[in-house]
Design a protein around this motif. Structure first.
Motif, PDB file in Angstrom:
ATOM      1  N   TYR A 230      -1.447 -18.249 -39.609  1.00  0.00           N
ATOM      2  CA  TYR A 230      -2.610 -17.517 -40.107  1.00  0.00           C
ATOM      3  C   TYR A 230      -2.526 -16.045 -39.703  1.00  0.00           C
ATOM      4  CZ  TYR A 230      -4.927 -21.758 -41.605  1.00  0.00           C
ATOM      5  OH  TYR A 230      -5.244 -22.920 -42.264  1.00  0.00           O
ATOM      6  N   TRP A 231      -1.444 -15.378 -40.143  1.00  0.00           N
ATOM      7  CA  TRP A 231      -1.280 -13.972 -39.810  1.00  0.00           C
ATOM      8  C   TRP A 231      -1.883 -13.072 -40.869  1.00  0.00           C
ATOM      9  CZ3 TRP A 231       1.211 -12.092 -43.936  1.00  0.00           C
ATOM     10  CH2 TRP A 231       2.071 -12.964 -44.632  1.00  0.00           C
ATOM     11  N   HIS A 232      -2.296 -13.644 -42.018  1.00  0.00           N
ATOM     12  CA  HIS A 232      -2.770 -12.821 -43.137  1.00  0.00           C
ATOM     13  C   HIS A 232      -3.921 -11.888 -42.754  1.00  0.00           C
ATOM     14  CE1 HIS A 232      -3.926 -11.741 -47.242  1.00  0.00           C
ATOM     15  NE2 HIS A 232      -5.153 -12.077 -46.917  1.00  0.00           N
ATOM     16  N   PRO A 233      -4.983 -12.353 -42.027  1.00  0.00           N
ATOM     17  CA  PRO A 233      -6.083 -11.434 -41.699  1.00  0.00           C
ATOM     18  C   PRO A 233      -5.645 -10.235 -40.855  1.00  0.00           C
ATOM     19  CG  PRO A 233      -6.725 -13.708 -41.303  1.00  0.00           C
ATOM     20  CD  PRO A 233      -5.263 -13.711 -41.535  1.00  0.00           C
ATOM     21  N   PHE A 234      -4.583 -10.382 -40.072  1.00  0.00           N
ATOM     22  CA  PHE A 234      -4.143  -9.305 -39.198  1.00  0.00           C
ATOM     23  C   PHE A 234      -3.180  -8.337 -39.872  1.00  0.00           C
ATOM     24  CE2 PHE A 234      -5.032 -12.960 -36.431  1.00  0.00           C
ATOM     25  CZ  PHE A 234      -5.924 -12.392 -35.552  1.00  0.00           C
ATOM     26  N   TYR A 235      -2.551  -8.775 -40.926  1.00  0.00           N
ATOM     27  CA  TYR A 235      -1.421  -7.989 -41.413  1.00  0.00           C
ATOM     28  C   TYR A 235      -1.517  -7.626 -42.889  1.00  0.00           C
ATOM     29  CZ  TYR A 235       3.487  -6.590 -41.860  1.00  0.00           C
ATOM     30  OH  TYR A 235       4.633  -5.885 -42.079  1.00  0.00           O
ATOM     31  N   ASP A 236      -1.853  -8.572 -43.727  1.00  0.00           N
ATOM     32  CA  ASP A 236      -1.617  -8.410 -45.149  1.00  0.00           C
ATOM     33  C   ASP A 236      -2.867  -8.176 -45.983  1.00  0.00           C
ATOM     34  OD1 ASP A 236       0.354  -8.173 -47.039  1.00  0.00           O
ATOM     35  OD2 ASP A 236       0.153 -10.242 -47.735  1.00  0.00           O
ATOM     36  N   CYS A 237      -4.064  -8.439 -45.428  1.00  0.00           N
ATOM     37  CA  CYS A 237      -5.270  -8.266 -46.245  1.00  0.00           C
ATOM     38  C   CYS A 237      -5.597  -6.765 -46.361  1.00  0.00           C
ATOM     39  CB  CYS A 237      -6.439  -9.033 -45.634  1.00  0.00           C
ATOM     40  SG  CYS A 237      -7.217  -8.245 -44.211  1.00  0.00           S
ATOM     41  N   PRO A 238      -6.333  -6.359 -47.399  1.00  0.00           N
ATOM     42  CA  PRO A 238      -6.618  -4.926 -47.617  1.00  0.00           C
ATOM     43  C   PRO A 238      -7.320  -4.259 -46.437  1.00  0.00           C
ATOM     44  CG  PRO A 238      -7.130  -6.192 -49.588  1.00  0.00           C
ATOM     45  CD  PRO A 238      -6.825  -7.194 -48.522  1.00  0.00           C
ATOM     46  N   TYR A 239      -8.262  -4.974 -45.800  1.00  0.00           N
ATOM     47  CA  TYR A 239      -8.994  -4.358 -44.690  1.00  0.00           C
ATOM     48  C   TYR A 239      -8.077  -4.088 -43.506  1.00  0.00           C
ATOM     49  CZ  TYR A 239     -12.599  -3.462 -41.222  1.00  0.00           C
ATOM     50  OH  TYR A 239     -13.371  -2.887 -40.245  1.00  0.00           O
ATOM     51  N   SER A 240      -7.230  -5.067 -43.146  1.00  0.00           N
ATOM     52  CA  SER A 240      -6.321  -4.849 -42.017  1.00  0.00           C
ATOM     53  C   SER A 240      -5.316  -3.740 -42.329  1.00  0.00           C
ATOM     54  CB  SER A 240      -5.589  -6.147 -41.670  1.00  0.00           C
ATOM     55  OG  SER A 240      -4.777  -6.581 -42.742  1.00  0.00           O
ATOM     56  N   SER A 241      -4.880  -3.646 -43.593  1.00  0.00           N
ATOM     57  CA  SER A 241      -3.972  -2.564 -43.975  1.00  0.00           C
ATOM     58  C   SER A 241      -4.641  -1.204 -43.785  1.00  0.00           C
ATOM     59  CB  SER A 241      -3.530  -2.741 -45.428  1.00  0.00           C
ATOM     60  OG  SER A 241      -2.821  -3.961 -45.598  1.00  0.00           O
ATOM     61  N   SER A 242      -5.944  -1.135 -44.108  1.00  0.00           N
ATOM     62  CA  SER A 242      -6.686   0.119 -43.903  1.00  0.00           C
ATOM     63  C   SER A 242      -6.782   0.466 -42.425  1.00  0.00           C
ATOM     64  CB  SER A 242      -8.087   0.000 -44.512  1.00  0.00           C
ATOM     65  OG  SER A 242      -8.012  -0.261 -45.898  1.00  0.00           O
ATOM     66  N   CYS A 243      -6.922  -0.566 -41.570  1.00  0.00           N
ATOM     67  CA  CYS A 243      -6.992  -0.322 -40.127  1.00  0.00           C
ATOM     68  C   CYS A 243      -5.661   0.214 -39.600  1.00  0.00           C
ATOM     69  CB  CYS A 243      -7.369  -1.613 -39.392  1.00  0.00           C
ATOM     70  SG  CYS A 243      -9.091  -2.137 -39.641  1.00  0.00           S
ATOM     71  N   SER A 277      -1.303  -0.046 -28.722  1.00  0.00           N
ATOM     72  CA  SER A 277      -1.948   0.340 -29.981  1.00  0.00           C
ATOM     73  C   SER A 277      -1.963  -0.827 -30.962  1.00  0.00           C
ATOM     74  CB  SER A 277      -1.225   1.539 -30.602  1.00  0.00           C
ATOM     75  OG  SER A 277      -1.285   2.662 -29.755  1.00  0.00           O
ATOM     76  N   VAL A 278      -0.856  -1.566 -31.033  1.00  0.00           N
ATOM     77  CA  VAL A 278      -0.795  -2.728 -31.922  1.00  0.00           C
ATOM     78  C   VAL A 278      -1.818  -3.779 -31.503  1.00  0.00           C
ATOM     79  CG1 VAL A 278       0.653  -4.665 -32.648  1.00  0.00           C
ATOM     80  CG2 VAL A 278       1.600  -2.353 -32.594  1.00  0.00           C
ATOM     81  N   ALA A 279      -1.888  -4.031 -30.195  1.00  0.00           N
ATOM     82  CA  ALA A 279      -2.853  -5.018 -29.700  1.00  0.00           C
ATOM     83  C   ALA A 279      -4.281  -4.579 -29.984  1.00  0.00           C
ATOM     84  CB  ALA A 279      -2.646  -5.224 -28.191  1.00  0.00           C
ATOM     85  N   MET A 280      -4.551  -3.285 -29.846  1.00  0.00           N
ATOM     86  CA  MET A 280      -5.895  -2.771 -30.133  1.00  0.00           C
ATOM     87  C   MET A 280      -6.255  -2.984 -31.601  1.00  0.00           C
ATOM     88  SD  MET A 280      -7.574  -0.022 -31.642  1.00  0.00           S
ATOM     89  CE  MET A 280      -6.243   1.161 -31.778  1.00  0.00           C
ATOM     90  N   ILE A 281      -5.305  -2.727 -32.510  1.00  0.00           N
ATOM     91  CA  ILE A 281      -5.580  -2.901 -33.938  1.00  0.00           C
ATOM     92  C   ILE A 281      -5.822  -4.373 -34.257  1.00  0.00           C
ATOM     93  CG2 ILE A 281      -4.595  -2.659 -36.253  1.00  0.00           C
ATOM     94  CD1 ILE A 281      -3.031  -0.249 -35.160  1.00  0.00           C
ATOM     95  N   LEU A 282      -5.008  -5.248 -33.696  1.00  0.00           N
ATOM     96  CA  LEU A 282      -5.202  -6.681 -33.929  1.00  0.00           C
ATOM     97  C   LEU A 282      -6.569  -7.128 -33.429  1.00  0.00           C
ATOM     98  CD1 LEU A 282      -1.690  -8.071 -32.895  1.00  0.00           C
ATOM     99  CD2 LEU A 282      -2.543  -7.617 -35.203  1.00  0.00           C
TER     100      LEU A 282
END
Length: 487
Positions: A230-243, A277-282
């Protein structure tokens, strides 16, 4: 009597040790087939024969549709229940039984039993709210009964049958992690086939987290499980891409479908600053996902990232021993002065809005002289029953009082069921039971008392709970609202 899988020499040796003789196949033992042949349809045909004889006896009676429905639900569907709790019946046997019940339901005036069946059994097996008759889908019911046996392996591991199956089929694991194995018995094959049913209906209640596999075990409510893919919410969805774009951090490439493998690879390859930084975004993405799911609110990506950086800096300062601004902000409500030794009263209530698919929680805190101190409302998705919503309102109120450092508080609710459950000693492993357990634990943290009042004495909280439907998610005020003054 031994299984066909036991060699003759072992049969003689075991019989000699136990002092018994090897009996012949008696057909049934305790009402169940003692041995199953290759043709499972022939093995369980006796169930179909019993139901057919019962239906033939009913045909000569003048029965209304209501009477037929009672006989089908209370007799015909109950006959195979005992066998279905141990064995997985063949699909053909279930279909033939359901066809017989369907024919009996629609009736027939001809001697050969033929007639028009106006609806399929699949349609009749739907709930009455969906236009069906509430009859049982035997295959689904069969899996539910076998899943209950699997749950007993998990919940009662010290029983003789659970220890026997564990020793043979999953000695180094659990029922949920077990495999079918080689040359399994038909009973184990049946119970094991319901493992997915059990997996879909259970989740972990998080304690210290030591026994939970974060990536593979189900531990988030109303999700199939927080699984590794279930990595989609963190990586591939439009909102996460904006983040990722707002944070000006290059999105690491995906080299695997497993989120856990991907994250561990990043930890090993990236330097500390980039990994932070990656952990903060996740964390930002996951926090906003929860906000959207539970409170129906979502910050713009750039605001979410800014908030994430603030929390990350506060965390760094807290780790260094300095006071964080986040901790200071949490104490803002404590700037209000209150009398020493004073007591407080908090009224709370829950309301359901079926048309909005939401629930509303309302609570009001008053001083011992009745003066208003604060009020709060929350709007959440309609994923709770009535009693769960009332228990959740109490839990939120207890946490609210703890967050404001209030002690000697008397909580009042108009749910007698919740109040009685707090003093019950019975073990309830349902979602409601865990909410009650949380309330019991929180109650001892601030000298809190909880009692039942009638709805007439709980009007203020009731109005707040109803008013929650007008708010997007959370409303909290330390000034009495104008619409609450009259109450």
């Amino acid at each position: 009597m031994f299984s066909y899988n036991v060699r003759t020499d072992k049969q003689r040796a075991l019989s000699a040790v136990m002092g018994v003789t090897n009996g012949i196949n008696t057909g049934k033992y305790l009402g169940l087939p003692s041995l199953t042949s290759r043709s499972k349809r022939a093995t369980f045909s006796y169930i179909k024969d019993i139901i057919w004889k019962r239906i033939q006896g009913w045909r000569n009676k003048l029965l209304s549709q209501a009477g037929k429905g009672v006989l089908i639900k209370s007799v015909a569907q109950a006959i195979p229940t005992y066998s279905m709790s141990v064995f997985l019946l063949p699909v053909l046997v279930c279909d033939e039984i359901q066809k017989m019940m369907n024919l009996f339901w629609w009736g027939s005036s001809s001697r050969n039993g033929k007639g028009i069946r106006w609806q399929s059994w699949a349609r009749l097996a739907q709930a009455k709210e969906l236009g069906g008759m509430g009859f049982c889908d035997l295959q689904v019911f069969n899996f539910a009964l076998l899943g209950k046996q699997g749950w007993n392996f998990i919940h009662n591991p010290n029983t003789l049958v659970a220890r026997l199956f564990k020793a043979k089929y999953f000695p180094h694991g659990s029922y949920l992690s077990s495999s079918l194995g080689s040359n399994p018995s038909f009973v184990w094959r049946s119970v094991w086939s319901a493992k997915e049913v059990v997996n879909k209906g259970i989740r972990w209640r998080v304690g210290d987290g030591k026994s939970i596999n974060v990536w593979m075990d189900a531990w988030v409510r109303d999700l199939p499980g927080f699984r590794g893919h279930y990595w989609h919410p963190f990586y591939d969805c439009p909102y996460s891409s904006s983040c990722w774009t707002a944070a000006k951090v290059a999105k690491p490439s995906l080299t695997t479908d497993e989120f856990s493998v991907w994250l561990l690879k990043l930890i090993n390859e990236l330097d500390l600053d980039v990994m932070c930084s990656v952990a903060m975004i996740l964390w930002c993405v996951w926090r906003q996902r929860n906000q959207k799911l539970w409170e129906n609110s979502l910050l713009p990506a750039i605001k979410a990232v800014e908030l994430g950086y603030v929390f990350f800096q506060d965390w760094c300062r807290a780790r260094a021993g300095a006071s964080s601004s986040a901790v200071q902000r949490a104490h803002v409500p404590l700037t209000w002065s209150r009398p020493l030794g004073a007591s407080w009263k908090c009224n709370l209530d829950a309301a359901l809005f079926s048309d909005l698919s939401a629930i509303g929680l309302g609570m009001v805190m008053r001083r011992n002289d009745g003066q208003f101190y604060a009020c709060k409302t929350l709007r959440l998705p309609l994923s709770y029953s009535v009693k769960e919503a009332e228990a959740l309102a109490l839990r939120k109120a207890l946490l609210w009082a703890l967050s404001m450092k209030l002690v000697n508080v008397e909580f009042e609710t108009d749910s007698l069921l919740v109040v009685n459950s707090l003093s019950s000693n019975s073990l309830d492993c349902s979602e409601y039971g865990f909410l009650i357990l949380d309330c019991v634990c929180l109650r001892g943290n601030g000298n809190y008392f909880i009692r039942f009042v009638k709805r007439q004495a709980n009007k203020c909280a009731h109005v707040l709970a109803r008013h929650a439907c007008f708010n997007a998610c959370l409303y909290e005020s330390f000034v009495i609202p104008s619409w609450l003054e009259e109450v």
